[in-house]
Design a protein around this motif. Structure first.
Motif, PDB file in Angstrom:
ATOM      1  N   ALA A 151       4.816  -0.766  -5.513  1.00  0.00           N
ATOM      2  CA  ALA A 151       5.738  -0.935  -6.526  1.00  0.00           C
ATOM      3  C   ALA A 151       5.213  -2.066  -7.482  1.00  0.00           C
ATOM      4  O   ALA A 151       5.067  -1.775  -8.672  1.00  0.00           O
ATOM      5  N   ILE A 152       4.568  -3.189  -6.917  1.00  0.00           N
ATOM      6  CA  ILE A 152       4.302  -4.115  -7.859  1.00  0.00           C
ATOM      7  C   ILE A 152       2.987  -3.592  -8.792  1.00  0.00           C
ATOM      8  O   ILE A 152       2.879  -3.804  -9.762  1.00  0.00           O
ATOM      9  N   SER A 153       1.936  -3.015  -7.816  1.00  0.00           N
ATOM     10  CA  SER A 153       0.858  -2.447  -8.701  1.00  0.00           C
ATOM     11  C   SER A 153       1.100  -1.493  -9.601  1.00  0.00           C
ATOM     12  O   SER A 153       0.279  -1.394 -10.885  1.00  0.00           O
ATOM     13  N   LEU A 154       2.179  -0.540  -9.546  1.00  0.00           N
ATOM     14  CA  LEU A 154       2.340   0.479 -10.457  1.00  0.00           C
ATOM     15  C   LEU A 154       2.917  -0.288 -11.654  1.00  0.00           C
ATOM     16  O   LEU A 154       2.758  -0.049 -12.774  1.00  0.00           O
ATOM     17  N   ALA A 155       3.852  -1.327 -11.534  1.00  0.00           N
ATOM     18  CA  ALA A 155       4.479  -2.029 -12.625  1.00  0.00           C
ATOM     19  C   ALA A 155       3.235  -2.985 -13.350  1.00  0.00           C
ATOM     20  O   ALA A 155       3.609  -2.688 -14.633  1.00  0.00           O
ATOM     21  N   VAL A 156       2.349  -3.402 -12.597  1.00  0.00           N
ATOM     22  CA  VAL A 156       1.328  -4.060 -13.385  1.00  0.00           C
ATOM     23  C   VAL A 156       0.424  -3.096 -14.264  1.00  0.00           C
ATOM     24  O   VAL A 156       0.277  -3.368 -15.410  1.00  0.00           O
ATOM     25  N   LYS A 157       0.110  -2.110 -13.573  1.00  0.00           N
ATOM     26  CA  LYS A 157      -0.684  -1.189 -14.545  1.00  0.00           C
ATOM     27  C   LYS A 157       0.100  -0.705 -15.599  1.00  0.00           C
ATOM     28  O   LYS A 157      -0.558  -0.534 -16.706  1.00  0.00           O
ATOM     29  N   ARG A 191      -5.475  -2.161 -27.863  1.00  0.00           N
ATOM     30  CA  ARG A 191      -5.167  -1.989 -26.712  1.00  0.00           C
ATOM     31  C   ARG A 191      -6.107  -2.349 -25.533  1.00  0.00           C
ATOM     32  O   ARG A 191      -7.416  -2.002 -26.007  1.00  0.00           O
ATOM     33  N   LEU A 192      -5.866  -2.373 -24.326  1.00  0.00           N
ATOM     34  CA  LEU A 192      -6.550  -2.296 -23.230  1.00  0.00           C
ATOM     35  C   LEU A 192      -6.713  -0.848 -22.715  1.00  0.00           C
ATOM     36  O   LEU A 192      -5.830  -0.310 -22.643  1.00  0.00           O
ATOM     37  N   ASP A 193      -8.120  -0.438 -22.153  1.00  0.00           N
ATOM     38  CA  ASP A 193      -8.163   0.672 -21.617  1.00  0.00           C
ATOM     39  C   ASP A 193      -8.002   0.649 -20.249  1.00  0.00           C
ATOM     40  O   ASP A 193      -8.737   0.156 -19.425  1.00  0.00           O
ATOM     41  N   VAL A 194      -6.837   1.254 -19.726  1.00  0.00           N
ATOM     42  CA  VAL A 194      -6.423   0.694 -18.166  1.00  0.00           C
ATOM     43  C   VAL A 194      -6.832   2.435 -17.455  1.00  0.00           C
ATOM     44  O   VAL A 194      -6.308   2.247 -16.456  1.00  0.00           O
ATOM     45  N   SER A 195      -7.744   2.979 -18.110  1.00  0.00           N
ATOM     46  CA  SER A 195      -7.853   4.500 -17.341  1.00  0.00           C
ATOM     47  C   SER A 195      -8.507   4.215 -15.989  1.00  0.00           C
ATOM     48  O   SER A 195      -8.680   5.152 -15.188  1.00  0.00           O
ATOM     49  N   ARG A 196      -9.340   3.069 -15.789  1.00  0.00           N
ATOM     50  CA  ARG A 196     -10.013   3.064 -14.585  1.00  0.00           C
ATOM     51  C   ARG A 196      -9.066   1.510 -13.843  1.00  0.00           C
ATOM     52  O   ARG A 196      -9.758   1.319 -12.756  1.00  0.00           O
ATOM     53  N   ALA A 197      -8.015   1.365 -14.222  1.00  0.00           N
ATOM     54  CA  ALA A 197      -7.309   0.306 -13.442  1.00  0.00           C
ATOM     55  C   ALA A 197      -6.674   1.061 -12.285  1.00  0.00           C
ATOM     56  O   ALA A 197      -6.209   2.185 -12.193  1.00  0.00           O
ATOM     57  N   PRO A 198      -6.761  -0.003 -11.079  1.00  0.00           N
ATOM     58  CA  PRO A 198      -6.391   0.788  -9.776  1.00  0.00           C
ATOM     59  C   PRO A 198      -4.830   0.735  -9.591  1.00  0.00           C
ATOM     60  O   PRO A 198      -4.031  -0.137 -10.306  1.00  0.00           O
ATOM     61  N   CYS A 199      -4.402   1.717  -8.433  1.00  0.00           N
ATOM     62  CA  CYS A 199      -3.127   1.373  -8.131  1.00  0.00           C
ATOM     63  C   CYS A 199      -3.312   1.220  -6.737  1.00  0.00           C
ATOM     64  O   CYS A 199      -4.369   1.452  -6.066  1.00  0.00           O
ATOM     65  N   ILE A 200      -2.337   0.462  -5.866  1.00  0.00           N
ATOM     66  CA  ILE A 200      -2.481   0.058  -4.627  1.00  0.00           C
ATOM     67  C   ILE A 200      -1.804   1.097  -3.750  1.00  0.00           C
ATOM     68  O   ILE A 200      -0.619   1.350  -4.199  1.00  0.00           O
ATOM     69  N   VAL A 201      -2.220   1.405  -2.683  1.00  0.00           N
ATOM     70  CA  VAL A 201      -1.614   2.393  -1.546  1.00  0.00           C
ATOM     71  C   VAL A 201      -1.802   1.745  -0.316  1.00  0.00           C
ATOM     72  O   VAL A 201      -2.407   1.093   0.387  1.00  0.00           O
ATOM     73  N   THR A 202      -0.591   1.518   0.317  1.00  0.00           N
ATOM     74  CA  THR A 202      -0.371   0.910   1.547  1.00  0.00           C
ATOM     75  C   THR A 202      -0.136   1.951   2.789  1.00  0.00           C
ATOM     76  O   THR A 202       0.580   2.669   2.541  1.00  0.00           O
ATOM     77  N   LEU A 203      -1.007   1.964   3.543  1.00  0.00           N
ATOM     78  CA  LEU A 203      -1.042   2.793   4.825  1.00  0.00           C
ATOM     79  C   LEU A 203      -0.327   2.174   6.130  1.00  0.00           C
ATOM     80  O   LEU A 203      -1.084   1.111   6.521  1.00  0.00           O
ATOM     81  N   ASN A 204       0.937   2.411   6.374  1.00  0.00           N
ATOM     82  CA  ASN A 204       1.387   1.764   7.656  1.00  0.00           C
ATOM     83  C   ASN A 204       1.372   2.380   8.776  1.00  0.00           C
ATOM     84  O   ASN A 204       1.722   3.635   8.948  1.00  0.00           O
ATOM     85  N   LYS A 205       0.818   1.907   9.905  1.00  0.00           N
ATOM     86  CA  LYS A 205       0.731   2.337  11.281  1.00  0.00           C
ATOM     87  C   LYS A 205       2.050   2.514  12.217  1.00  0.00           C
ATOM     88  O   LYS A 205       2.505   1.221  12.126  1.00  0.00           O
ATOM     89  N   VAL A 206       2.426   3.556  12.667  1.00  0.00           N
ATOM     90  CA  VAL A 206       3.537   3.634  13.297  1.00  0.00           C
ATOM     91  C   VAL A 206       3.058   4.442  14.772  1.00  0.00           C
ATOM     92  O   VAL A 206       2.763   5.629  14.541  1.00  0.00           O
ATOM     93  N   LEU A 207       2.762   3.679  15.817  1.00  0.00           N
ATOM     94  CA  LEU A 207       2.097   4.205  16.864  1.00  0.00           C
ATOM     95  C   LEU A 207       0.767   4.620  16.382  1.00  0.00           C
ATOM     96  O   LEU A 207      -0.086   3.951  16.111  1.00  0.00           O
ATOM     97  N   ASP A 208       0.400   6.114  16.538  1.00  0.00           N
ATOM     98  CA  ASP A 208      -1.018   6.588  16.224  1.00  0.00           C
ATOM     99  C   ASP A 208      -0.984   7.184  14.759  1.00  0.00           C
ATOM    100  O   ASP A 208      -1.740   7.892  14.487  1.00  0.00           O
ATOM    101  N   LYS A 209       0.237   7.063  13.981  1.00  0.00           N
ATOM    102  CA  LYS A 209       0.357   7.899  12.549  1.00  0.00           C
ATOM    103  C   LYS A 209       0.363   6.943  11.644  1.00  0.00           C
ATOM    104  O   LYS A 209       0.895   5.633  11.768  1.00  0.00           O
TER     105      LYS A 209
END
Length: 296
Positions: A151-157, A191-209
């Protein structure tokens, strides 16, 4: 952060649902919850955005100040990140409870934006080796409801996209010294060109998924997580592993591919929504639905 108290039966219900790809709120493992986005939320800043992801509420603001460039990049400006964990967001942030979390998130954001391809930092340069624009990105955590970093990464971008930086003129004085004159016209900006600015994706492990956008309840069942900074072209600008559980190298490759795929879609939908919002004079609020599509 302190762990949410759940009974063993509640944990079992959550874990079994994830294994069957039907989470407690009906989502699949790769679905996000609704995200509400509003830009230009704080008028006196260069740019701002507010993101609500279920009960997670984030406000990001950008301030532009003239500073000195680093020795290694004399022609470039740079970003500085500051995270403020409001004591109203969760009791865990009372006193100095949020300091370690804030420092960790600030460091993570700086690392993923350190990649030279994320922004045109030379555009922030003013006088090589002497002056540049420094963009201070302040993030206020208003409420915590799970999946804080994404959520923070989306707000920053979104806040960087919304930012308008005053144009200036460099004038040489009679003493052969360079003087900077800022434009008084509020519309005379770039303006800044943010077309290459990243988003953060968090992948959470629960057992093997692995799941994305974990709720507070689901976060109590996580053994480890992988955090990726993903650019719109699929470039990974940063990768971090948290948690005590180990990850098989073969699984790491598969999970990274999954994160990149989700990051591509997330960047695409976010950019589309920001452009649509800017083109409309009224009602700038947009929502991100559970399959990464924006709804109005």
């Amino acid at each position: 952060m302190a762990e949410l108290l759940l009974s063993e039966a509640e944990r079992t219900y959550i874990v079994h649902g994830i294994q069957q790809n039907v989470r407690q709120d009906g989502r699949s493992r790769e679905d996000y919850r609704y995200i509400e986005l509003e830009t230009d939320f704080v008028p006196h800043l260069c740019g701002s955005a507010r993101v609500r992801l279920s009960n997670t509420d984030i406000l990001a603001g950008v301030k532009a100040e003239i500073g000195e460039p680093s020795e290694g990049s004399p022609k470039e400006g740079y970003l500085k990140f500051f995270i403020d964990c409001s004591a109203n967001a969760t009791p865990d942030f009372e006193g100095r409870g949020g300091e370690a979390l804030a420092e960790g998130i600030s460091s993570m954001l700086e690392n993923i934006y350190l990649h030279k391809s994320t922004l045109d930092y030379e555009k922030l340069g003013i006088i090589p080796g002497k002056k540049c624009w420094v963009l201070y990105v302040d993030v206020l955590i208003l409420e915590v409801g799970g999946n804080l970093i994404d959520a923070i990464s989306l707000a920053v971008k979104a806040a960087l996209f919304n930012s308008k930086i005053p144009n200036l003129t460099v004038v040489t004085s009679e003493l052969n010294e360079a003087e900077i004159e800022l434009s008084d016209d509020p519309y005379d900006c770039f303006r800044l060109d943010v077309s290459r600015a990243p988003c953060i994706v968090t992948l959470n492990k629960v057992l093997d998924k692995y799941i994305v956008d974990a709720s507070l309840e689901e976060e109590t069942c996580i053994s480890s997580r992988i955090i990726l900074g993903v650019q719109p072209d699929g470039t990974v600008t940063g990768l971090k592993k948290d948690g005590q559980s180990g990850i098989n190298p073969t699984h790491l490759i598969e999970v990274t591919k999954m994160g990149v795929s989700i990051g591509l879609e997330l960047n695409k939908k976010l950019t589309k929504a920001l452009l649509e919002e800017e083109s409309m004079a009224i009602n700038p609020n947009v929502k991100l639905n559970t399959n990464c599509g924006f709804l109005r």
